[in-house]
Design a protein around this motif. Structure first.
Motif, PDB file in Angstrom:
ATOM      1  N   THR A  66      12.279 -10.694 -16.312  1.00  0.00           N
ATOM      2  CA  THR A  66      13.784 -10.489 -16.929  1.00  0.00           C
ATOM      3  C   THR A  66      14.547 -10.702 -15.669  1.00  0.00           C
ATOM      4  N   LEU A  67      15.589 -11.357 -15.716  1.00  0.00           N
ATOM      5  CA  LEU A  67      16.524 -11.570 -14.771  1.00  0.00           C
ATOM      6  C   LEU A  67      17.091 -10.335 -14.319  1.00  0.00           C
ATOM      7  N   LEU A  68      17.352 -10.320 -13.121  1.00  0.00           N
ATOM      8  CA  LEU A  68      18.146  -9.052 -12.614  1.00  0.00           C
ATOM      9  C   LEU A  68      19.587  -9.013 -12.893  1.00  0.00           C
ATOM     10  N   ASP A  69      19.951 -10.105 -13.142  1.00  0.00           N
ATOM     11  CA  ASP A  69      21.764 -10.087 -13.115  1.00  0.00           C
ATOM     12  C   ASP A  69      21.826 -11.525 -14.010  1.00  0.00           C
ATOM     13  N   LYS A  70      23.194 -11.784 -14.250  1.00  0.00           N
ATOM     14  CA  LYS A  70      23.667 -13.059 -14.768  1.00  0.00           C
ATOM     15  C   LYS A  70      23.563 -14.238 -13.559  1.00  0.00           C
ATOM     16  N   PRO A  71      22.698 -15.303 -13.709  1.00  0.00           N
ATOM     17  CA  PRO A  71      22.706 -16.331 -12.739  1.00  0.00           C
ATOM     18  C   PRO A  71      23.834 -16.642 -12.023  1.00  0.00           C
ATOM     19  N   GLY A  72      23.912 -16.751 -10.774  1.00  0.00           N
ATOM     20  CA  GLY A  72      25.226 -17.573 -10.192  1.00  0.00           C
ATOM     21  C   GLY A  72      26.190 -16.608  -9.669  1.00  0.00           C
ATOM     22  N   VAL A  73      25.790 -15.159  -9.780  1.00  0.00           N
ATOM     23  CA  VAL A  73      26.759 -14.233  -9.340  1.00  0.00           C
ATOM     24  C   VAL A  73      26.552 -13.548  -7.962  1.00  0.00           C
ATOM     25  N   ALA A  74      25.349 -13.018  -7.724  1.00  0.00           N
ATOM     26  CA  ALA A  74      25.094 -12.448  -6.551  1.00  0.00           C
ATOM     27  C   ALA A  74      23.747 -13.239  -5.781  1.00  0.00           C
ATOM     28  N   PRO A  75      23.897 -13.108  -4.308  1.00  0.00           N
ATOM     29  CA  PRO A  75      22.622 -13.770  -3.605  1.00  0.00           C
ATOM     30  C   PRO A  75      21.641 -12.575  -3.436  1.00  0.00           C
ATOM     31  N   ARG A  76      20.506 -12.969  -3.590  1.00  0.00           N
ATOM     32  CA  ARG A  76      19.489 -11.976  -3.251  1.00  0.00           C
ATOM     33  C   ARG A  76      18.271 -12.703  -2.852  1.00  0.00           C
ATOM     34  N   HIS A  77      17.332 -12.273  -2.167  1.00  0.00           N
ATOM     35  CA  HIS A  77      15.889 -12.953  -1.609  1.00  0.00           C
ATOM     36  C   HIS A  77      15.122 -13.138  -2.853  1.00  0.00           C
ATOM     37  N   SER A  78      14.676 -14.277  -2.962  1.00  0.00           N
ATOM     38  CA  SER A  78      13.695 -14.383  -4.131  1.00  0.00           C
ATOM     39  C   SER A  78      12.679 -15.436  -3.583  1.00  0.00           C
ATOM     40  N   ASN A  79      11.437 -14.943  -3.377  1.00  0.00           N
ATOM     41  CA  ASN A  79      10.204 -15.812  -3.183  1.00  0.00           C
ATOM     42  C   ASN A  79      10.169 -16.552  -4.399  1.00  0.00           C
ATOM     43  N   ALA A  80      10.111 -15.983  -5.547  1.00  0.00           N
ATOM     44  CA  ALA A  80       9.818 -16.381  -7.020  1.00  0.00           C
ATOM     45  C   ALA A  80      10.636 -17.820  -7.358  1.00  0.00           C
ATOM     46  N   ALA A  81      11.973 -17.790  -6.769  1.00  0.00           N
ATOM     47  CA  ALA A  81      12.837 -18.824  -7.094  1.00  0.00           C
ATOM     48  C   ALA A  81      12.270 -20.240  -6.394  1.00  0.00           C
ATOM     49  N   SER A  82      11.934 -19.843  -5.198  1.00  0.00           N
ATOM     50  CA  SER A  82      11.329 -21.201  -4.450  1.00  0.00           C
ATOM     51  C   SER A  82      10.132 -21.674  -5.028  1.00  0.00           C
ATOM     52  N   VAL A  83       9.350 -20.597  -5.349  1.00  0.00           N
ATOM     53  CA  VAL A  83       7.863 -20.972  -5.863  1.00  0.00           C
ATOM     54  C   VAL A  83       8.223 -21.921  -7.099  1.00  0.00           C
ATOM     55  N   LEU A  84       9.137 -21.288  -7.669  1.00  0.00           N
ATOM     56  CA  LEU A  84       9.438 -22.120  -9.328  1.00  0.00           C
ATOM     57  C   LEU A  84       9.914 -23.571  -9.042  1.00  0.00           C
ATOM     58  N   LEU A  85      10.746 -23.558  -7.884  1.00  0.00           N
ATOM     59  CA  LEU A  85      11.512 -24.937  -7.273  1.00  0.00           C
ATOM     60  C   LEU A  85      10.297 -25.730  -6.946  1.00  0.00           C
ATOM     61  N   GLY A  86       9.370 -25.321  -6.135  1.00  0.00           N
ATOM     62  CA  GLY A  86       8.215 -26.136  -6.111  1.00  0.00           C
ATOM     63  C   GLY A  86       7.467 -26.510  -7.114  1.00  0.00           C
ATOM     64  N   VAL A  87       7.245 -25.987  -8.430  1.00  0.00           N
ATOM     65  CA  VAL A  87       6.593 -26.215  -9.597  1.00  0.00           C
ATOM     66  C   VAL A  87       7.518 -27.337 -10.152  1.00  0.00           C
ATOM     67  N   LEU A  88       8.711 -27.067 -10.276  1.00  0.00           N
ATOM     68  CA  LEU A  88       9.887 -28.054 -10.875  1.00  0.00           C
ATOM     69  C   LEU A  88       9.897 -29.387 -10.324  1.00  0.00           C
ATOM     70  N   LEU A  89       9.597 -29.431  -9.043  1.00  0.00           N
ATOM     71  CA  LEU A  89       9.662 -30.544  -8.116  1.00  0.00           C
ATOM     72  C   LEU A  89       8.227 -31.330  -8.594  1.00  0.00           C
ATOM     73  N   GLU A  90       7.394 -30.733  -8.414  1.00  0.00           N
ATOM     74  CA  GLU A  90       5.838 -31.193  -8.895  1.00  0.00           C
ATOM     75  C   GLU A  90       5.998 -31.874 -10.482  1.00  0.00           C
ATOM     76  N   ARG A  91       6.623 -31.172 -11.330  1.00  0.00           N
ATOM     77  CA  ARG A  91       6.639 -31.628 -12.766  1.00  0.00           C
ATOM     78  C   ARG A  91       7.780 -32.902 -12.783  1.00  0.00           C
ATOM     79  N   ILE A  92       8.616 -32.600 -11.950  1.00  0.00           N
ATOM     80  CA  ILE A  92       9.817 -33.974 -11.842  1.00  0.00           C
ATOM     81  C   ILE A  92       9.024 -35.280 -11.231  1.00  0.00           C
ATOM     82  N   TYR A  93       8.306 -35.249 -10.320  1.00  0.00           N
ATOM     83  CA  TYR A  93       7.929 -36.474  -9.587  1.00  0.00           C
ATOM     84  C   TYR A  93       6.149 -36.871 -10.113  1.00  0.00           C
TER      85      TYR A  93
END
Length: 504
Positions: free
Chosen positions: A199-226
């Motif tokens: 469950t998201l902790l907040d509305k996206p685009g509002v507050a910066p916070r550290h998230s390893n999960a977000a960058s893990v997701l980005l890695g997965v997304l890039l693999e799917r894109i390419y």
């Protein structure tokens, strides 16, 4: 309230810095394969930087430390200590350290390349590239976008799954090894099913916070894109064009440093496949020098894009593609990032206007190591470039007047140096240094100026209240603490101080 420093407002003059540095230095000036030239540092600067590096290890703040100083397209390396307590191998610029969250800038650079190639848009919802079942990646009518990931505003939890919760109640040392074992056994393919449950902790685009999960997701997304593995994308878009060795796999295992904790005991590796895109890459000081050189030069359109500020945090800081873009005392910008794993710590920054960059790699992790590396980077920058003219002039005039009228003095300096910028946290730290030196009235003057120019900052009012209390001005201290708590009801330490003052 005293907070961890974000950047130095005023350090001693270069003479003062040199006087505080140990005379002995373990310095290596070996040159990386690319770029081929060493920087022309003065003997005084070389001795000063070598002393800082050697002193860090001599003070038992790391077993080994490797530093690369990049200036005008060339690099000078400084190394101290050992890569392992067992082998006692001397650290060099070719030894490989885990770089922790600095890995996120590498993954974000691959995204910038994908954007430049027209494969994806920065404001695309990430669900566009995922299978059905990820309606949870939206909140309050706002879906998570690629921009949210690289600006740390995705509102995703820090870790998915939460590997730091695998051994509840375990002592920290045991927890680290339990977490490493959990990650070793966790299948990379298991990330998306776990992500679908969050469950998201907040509305996206509002507050910066550290998230390893977000960058893990980005890695997965890039693999799917390419349609290619992350390690292949890293090699194609970052490592090969910029002249870096492999940051994944075991090809350089013989050069891998051993990592240690605060008590200098061994720590497990942090190289699990699920964490690569977020914090699992490993590079040498020579690799990182090449990376910073390319960043300083904005060598490719993708690099230039990745440095563009996307999310404003304050009047001093914004976030680009995971880089924090900071505003210096001369109003020019620099970019920075830091990272830590179970056993290694990293700090790096670069100043495009001065064609300067620095990376510091240590095989020790404590609560303060990243901040300590940052302070050393600031001291090295000061040694090489000195304080900005306006800041140095302000310091001289304030010292001469004993901070009797900070507002008037700042205005006077800005008439000659309109570029002068005084960051909130830097003024805050400056006031605490004055308080520590028992110059209470001077601390009151500086903290009062900070609160006056930033009336909506709870921390500026909190600090001002503390200085007033130290000066015996109870009524005004109470008023400042009340204002701080009004702005930030979660200011628990301010509430304690307010109650203490009111009971007197």
């Amino acid at each position: 309230m005293m907070k961890g420093r974000d950047s130095a407002l005023f350090l001693p003059t270069r003479r003062g810095v040199l006087g505080a540095i140990p005379a002995a230095a373990m310095v290596s000036s070996a040159v990386a394969a690319a770029p081929p030239r060493t920087t022309a540092l003065s003997p005084e600067a070389t001795k000063a930087i070598g002393g800082m590096v050697d002193g860090f290890v001599a003070q038992n703040r790391a077993d080994g430390l490797s530093v690369a100083v990049v200036m005008n397209g060339a690099t000078r390396f400084f190394n101290a200590g050992v890569t392992s307590q067992t082998t006692l191998t001397a650290a060099t610029e070719h030894h490989v350290y885990e770089i922790g969250s600095v890995s996120k800038t590498f993954t974000a650079l691959i995204l910038a390349s994908a954007i430049k190639e027209g494969r994806v848009a920065l404001n695309d919802p990430v669900r566009k590239f995922l299978p059905p079942g990820f309606d949870n990646l939206a909140k309050d009518g706002r879906a998570v976008t690629f921009a949210d990931i690289v600006t740390t505003t995705s509102a995703l939890p820090d870790n998915v799954p939460d590997y730091l919760a695998v051994a509840p109640g375990a002592p920290p040392k045991q927890l680290i090894f339990a977490a490493a074992q959990f990650l070793d056994a966790f299948p990379y393919a298991g990330f998306l099913p776990e992500l679908a449950k969050v469950t998201l902790l907040d509305k996206p685009g509002v507050a910066p916070r550290h998230s390893n999960a977000a960058s893990v997701l980005l890695g997965v997304l890039l693999e799917r894109i390419y349609g290619r593995p992350y390690a292949d994308l890293l090699s194609r878009y970052v490592e090969k064009p910029l002249g870096l060795g492999a940051g994944t796999g075991e090809g350089r295992a013989s050069l891998q440093v051993a990592g240690y904790g605060a008590d200098a005991t061994p720590r497990p590796r942090f190289n699990q496949p699920v964490m690569l895109a977020a914090a699992g890459l490993h590079y040498s000081a020579a690799d990182m020098a090449n990376y910073l050189t390319a960043q300083i030069d904005s060598r490719t359109p993708a690099i230039a894009l990745s440095q563009q500020p996307l999310f404003a945090v304050s009047d001093a800081d914004s976030i680009a593609f995971h880089w924090t873009v900071g505003r210096k005392a001369d109003s020019k910008t620099y970019l920075r990032h830091s990272g830590g794993t179970f056993g290694c710590s990293t700090y790096c920054d670069f100043h495009p206007d001065q064609r300067f960059g620095i990376v510091l790699l240590a095989n020790r992790v404590t609560r303060d190591t990243q901040e300590d590396l940052k302070k050393m980077a600031e001291a090295i920058h000061l040694t090489l470039f000195g304080a900005p003219a306006g800041l140095a002039r302000l310091h001289r005039l304030l010292e001469a007047s004993d901070y009797s009228d900070v507002t008037v003095t700042v205005a006077l300096v800005k008439r000659q140096n309109p570029e002068l910028f005084l960051k909130e946290d830097d003024l805050n730290d400056w006031a605490y240094r004055l308080l520590k030196a028992q110059r209470v009235k001077a601390a009151v003057g500086l903290a009062g100026y900070n609160a006056a120019i930033r009336p909506e900052s709870w921390n500026a009012h909190d600090t001002y209240g503390e200085m007033l209390a130290a000066n015996g001005d109870k009524a005004r201290a109470i008023a400042e603490y009340q204002r701080s708590i009004e702005l930030n009801p979660a200011n628990s330490s301010g509430k304690v101080m307010l109650a203490k003052l009111q009971s007197q």
